[in-house]
Design a protein around this motif. Structure first.
Motif, PDB file in Angstrom:
ATOM      1  N   MET A  64       0.853  -1.175   0.000  1.00  0.00           N
ATOM      2  CA  MET A  64       0.000   0.000   0.000  1.00  0.00           C
ATOM      3  C   MET A  64       0.899   1.239   0.000  1.00  0.00           C
ATOM      4  O   MET A  64       1.526   1.546   0.998  1.00  0.00           O
ATOM      5  CB  MET A  64      -0.867  -0.045   1.261  1.00  0.00           C
ATOM      6  N   LYS A  65       1.008   1.872  -1.123  1.00  0.00           N
ATOM      7  CA  LYS A  65       1.905   3.013  -1.270  1.00  0.00           C
ATOM      8  C   LYS A  65       1.222   4.318  -0.849  1.00  0.00           C
ATOM      9  O   LYS A  65       0.016   4.468  -0.988  1.00  0.00           O
ATOM     10  CB  LYS A  65       2.380   3.130  -2.715  1.00  0.00           C
ATOM     11  N   ALA A  66       2.044   5.220  -0.372  1.00  0.00           N
ATOM     12  CA  ALA A  66       1.560   6.550   0.000  1.00  0.00           C
ATOM     13  C   ALA A  66       1.322   7.374  -1.262  1.00  0.00           C
ATOM     14  O   ALA A  66       1.887   7.089  -2.321  1.00  0.00           O
ATOM     15  CB  ALA A  66       2.583   7.242   0.887  1.00  0.00           C
ATOM     16  N   LYS A  67       0.466   8.387  -1.128  1.00  0.00           N
ATOM     17  CA  LYS A  67       0.213   9.330  -2.212  1.00  0.00           C
ATOM     18  C   LYS A  67       0.590  10.725  -1.730  1.00  0.00           C
ATOM     19  O   LYS A  67       0.334  11.069  -0.578  1.00  0.00           O
ATOM     20  CB  LYS A  67      -1.261   9.330  -2.608  1.00  0.00           C
ATOM     21  N   LEU A  68       1.153  11.519  -2.629  1.00  0.00           N
ATOM     22  CA  LEU A  68       1.551  12.891  -2.315  1.00  0.00           C
ATOM     23  C   LEU A  68       0.889  13.830  -3.309  1.00  0.00           C
ATOM     24  O   LEU A  68       1.005  13.644  -4.514  1.00  0.00           O
ATOM     25  CB  LEU A  68       3.073  13.034  -2.393  1.00  0.00           C
ATOM     26  N   ILE A  69       0.181  14.835  -2.775  1.00  0.00           N
ATOM     27  CA  ILE A  69      -0.453  15.860  -3.605  1.00  0.00           C
ATOM     28  C   ILE A  69      -0.106  17.208  -2.965  1.00  0.00           C
ATOM     29  O   ILE A  69      -0.797  17.661  -2.058  1.00  0.00           O
ATOM     30  CB  ILE A  69      -1.982  15.659  -3.675  1.00  0.00           C
ATOM     31  N   GLY A  70       0.998  17.825  -3.403  1.00  0.00           N
ATOM     32  CA  GLY A  70       1.448  19.093  -2.809  1.00  0.00           C
ATOM     33  C   GLY A  70       1.871  18.885  -1.363  1.00  0.00           C
ATOM     34  O   GLY A  70       2.836  18.189  -1.080  1.00  0.00           O
ATOM     35  N   THR A  71       1.126  19.476  -0.432  1.00  0.00           N
ATOM     36  CA  THR A  71       1.436  19.316   0.989  1.00  0.00           C
ATOM     37  C   THR A  71       0.552  18.260   1.654  1.00  0.00           C
ATOM     38  O   THR A  71       0.623  18.056   2.852  1.00  0.00           O
ATOM     39  CB  THR A  71       1.261  20.655   1.741  1.00  0.00           C
ATOM     40  N   LYS A  72      -0.264  17.594   0.847  1.00  0.00           N
ATOM     41  CA  LYS A  72      -1.173  16.565   1.364  1.00  0.00           C
ATOM     42  C   LYS A  72      -0.577  15.187   1.136  1.00  0.00           C
ATOM     43  O   LYS A  72      -0.090  14.882   0.048  1.00  0.00           O
ATOM     44  CB  LYS A  72      -2.525  16.670   0.663  1.00  0.00           C
ATOM     45  N   VAL A  73      -0.641  14.341   2.180  1.00  0.00           N
ATOM     46  CA  VAL A  73      -0.144  12.974   2.100  1.00  0.00           C
ATOM     47  C   VAL A  73      -1.254  12.011   2.497  1.00  0.00           C
ATOM     48  O   VAL A  73      -1.923  12.217   3.505  1.00  0.00           O
ATOM     49  CB  VAL A  73       1.069  12.763   3.053  1.00  0.00           C
TER      50      VAL A  73
END
Length: 183
Positions: A1-10
């Motif tokens: 289960m990989k993490a997701k990064l969207i700007g400053t949101k994780v």
């Protein structure tokens, strides 16, 4: 289960919830505002989540330059902490990083099928979750840093409760209602 990064949101990978105050706000100290909060225990082997958090912290530093007077201070508090160093007496934090996330607003909480959970016993300290967190800059009374805001939580699987609590199912045997010793 990989993490997701969207700007400053994780969106984290699978992490363990500790000090979970996610259904009712809690005051850490007298006089403080009550907040929803959780400490996320992240295994050091989960490099996807750790790297996503580190990148989000860097994004928040850049986005927060105005709060810091136009430049990033050399000594800036950051939310990602080493459990082997800061919680060396707690075996739950060994081999892990941790990050404390909080919000004045209640997080959305769902199960694996994205069904909303509303009962406080459904997600407790010790359970394995994914969390949506947002890094942001702060400059309050001379304290400057990056903090983690708590957005939402997804229960992945139940875990052993932290803090030594046991479940009623573990404490008791089934009772045979025909047993004369009960009377």
């Amino acid at each position: 289960m990989k993490a997701k990064l969207i700007g400053t949101k994780v969106i984290t990978g699978k992490v363990r919830a500790s000090y979970a105050h996610i259904f009712e706000p809690h005051r850490m100290q007298e006089g403080q505002d009550a907040k929803y909060s959780v400490s996320l225990i992240i295994p050091k082997t989960d490099t996807s989540t750790i790297q996503a958090i580190q990148k989000a912290i860097e994004e928040a530093k850049e986005a927060g330059k105005a709060k810091f007077g136009g430049k990033i201070p050399a000594s800036l508090k950051t939310p990602l902490r080493d459990g082997d160093v800061e919680r060396e007496d707690d075996p739950n934090y060994q081999g892990a990083y941790f990050i404390n996330a909080s919000s004045k607003n209640a997080p959305g909480i769902v199960d694996q099928n994205k069904i909303r959970l509303t009962e406080p016993s459904t997600v407790v300290s010790g359970d394995y979750i994914r969390a949506s967190i947002n890094m942001y800059a702060f400059n309050t009374s001379g304290n400057k840093g990056i903090a983690a805001g708590l957005n939402n939580i997804q229960l992945i699987e139940k875990g052993e409760p932290l803090g030594g609590a046991s479940s009623a199912e573990d404490d008791f045997d089934e009772i045979d209602t025909d047993d004369d010793d009960l009377l």
